[in-house]
Design a protein around this motif. Sequence first.
Motif: not given
Length: 358
Positions: A338-358
């Motif tokens: 419920s707290i430590a999924s690699a899929t969730k982690m990666s999605a959060e980083y992808d969202h973060f990447y998008n935020g700093i490059t937009s």
Amino acid sequence: MNVLHLVQHFKIGGLEKMAVTLMQKSQFADSSVVVSLEGTLGEAVEGWPQLASFEGRLICLNKPAKFDMNTVSKLTEVIKKFNIDVIHSHHIGPMFYASMACIRNRRVKHVSTIHDAWYLKSFKQRLITKVLNKLTKISWVADAQVVANDFYNETAIQTDKTILNGIDFKQFVCGDEPNARKELHLPQDINLIGCSARLEPGKGHFALLRILNSLPIYTELVFAGSGSLHAELVEYATKLGIKDRVHFLGNVQNMPLFYSAINVMCLYSQREGLPLSILESMACGKSIVATDVGGIKEVLTSEQGVLVKPGDEVGLKKALIEAIYIKHGECIRQHVFSIASATKMSAEYDHFYNGITS
């Protein structure tokens, strides 16, 4: 988007596995590369055979021991070759070289994950971090809230985001204990306390050896990992008269097999961020004994394990005995799921990447 993950080396460890997992799970996986400052490609694959599957996207810069401007040039060449948009550094050395490369490549965004803040106890490391933060735009991510707090206390720099480390739940599952022990040549019908950590200072191996004689005779230790302390640890176990109760497995390529074989995972470290070994072993249904350092208490409750104060070897002994009787299996796995999924982690980083490059 093209992303470059930068690590110090490709010796198997939590930080390195996290970077590789991010590359695999990201929506930008096909246009990502992972680069190590140290070592060669042959050395990396020899010590970590699974890396061979990343052919063409795995690069080693073979940096010498001291600071090397040529390594900055090599990193710049990689950035240009793969048209990198975001360089994601992991820890202080990679952060330094990524910052230097970004000075030469101003369009490239720099994300740096803080995996722990212990290195900032050094005035020199604090100064380097503060100076580079002023010279270049670094987007800071902490892998646990306590790490973010420690980072701010040492540098007065506010992190931009906290993203918990995650693991691949398809890889780490509850396995068959007897078969796992048979495959690893470990004894059956006794309690095995495992420790997955490099055999290096600060990981608590000596303390585990010291208390083994005070644990029930049907309890043995299993160490997964290699490192500079191997010979010294073997000698110490021999001196204590417990060598036949300690199993040194070296680098274990199949970590789910290791976790399946043990009863309790113990990480008695002096310092940590949010160690993947804790999450991996819980995903395999195993109870935990760990030092109350870093972000471990953010993911571990009394239903999955026991936290111990640093330096409390009496408490360590009691905790190991207690952890053996904690209910194992799916209940522990569901908690970490419920707290430590690699899929969730990666999605959060992808969202973060998008935020700093937009």
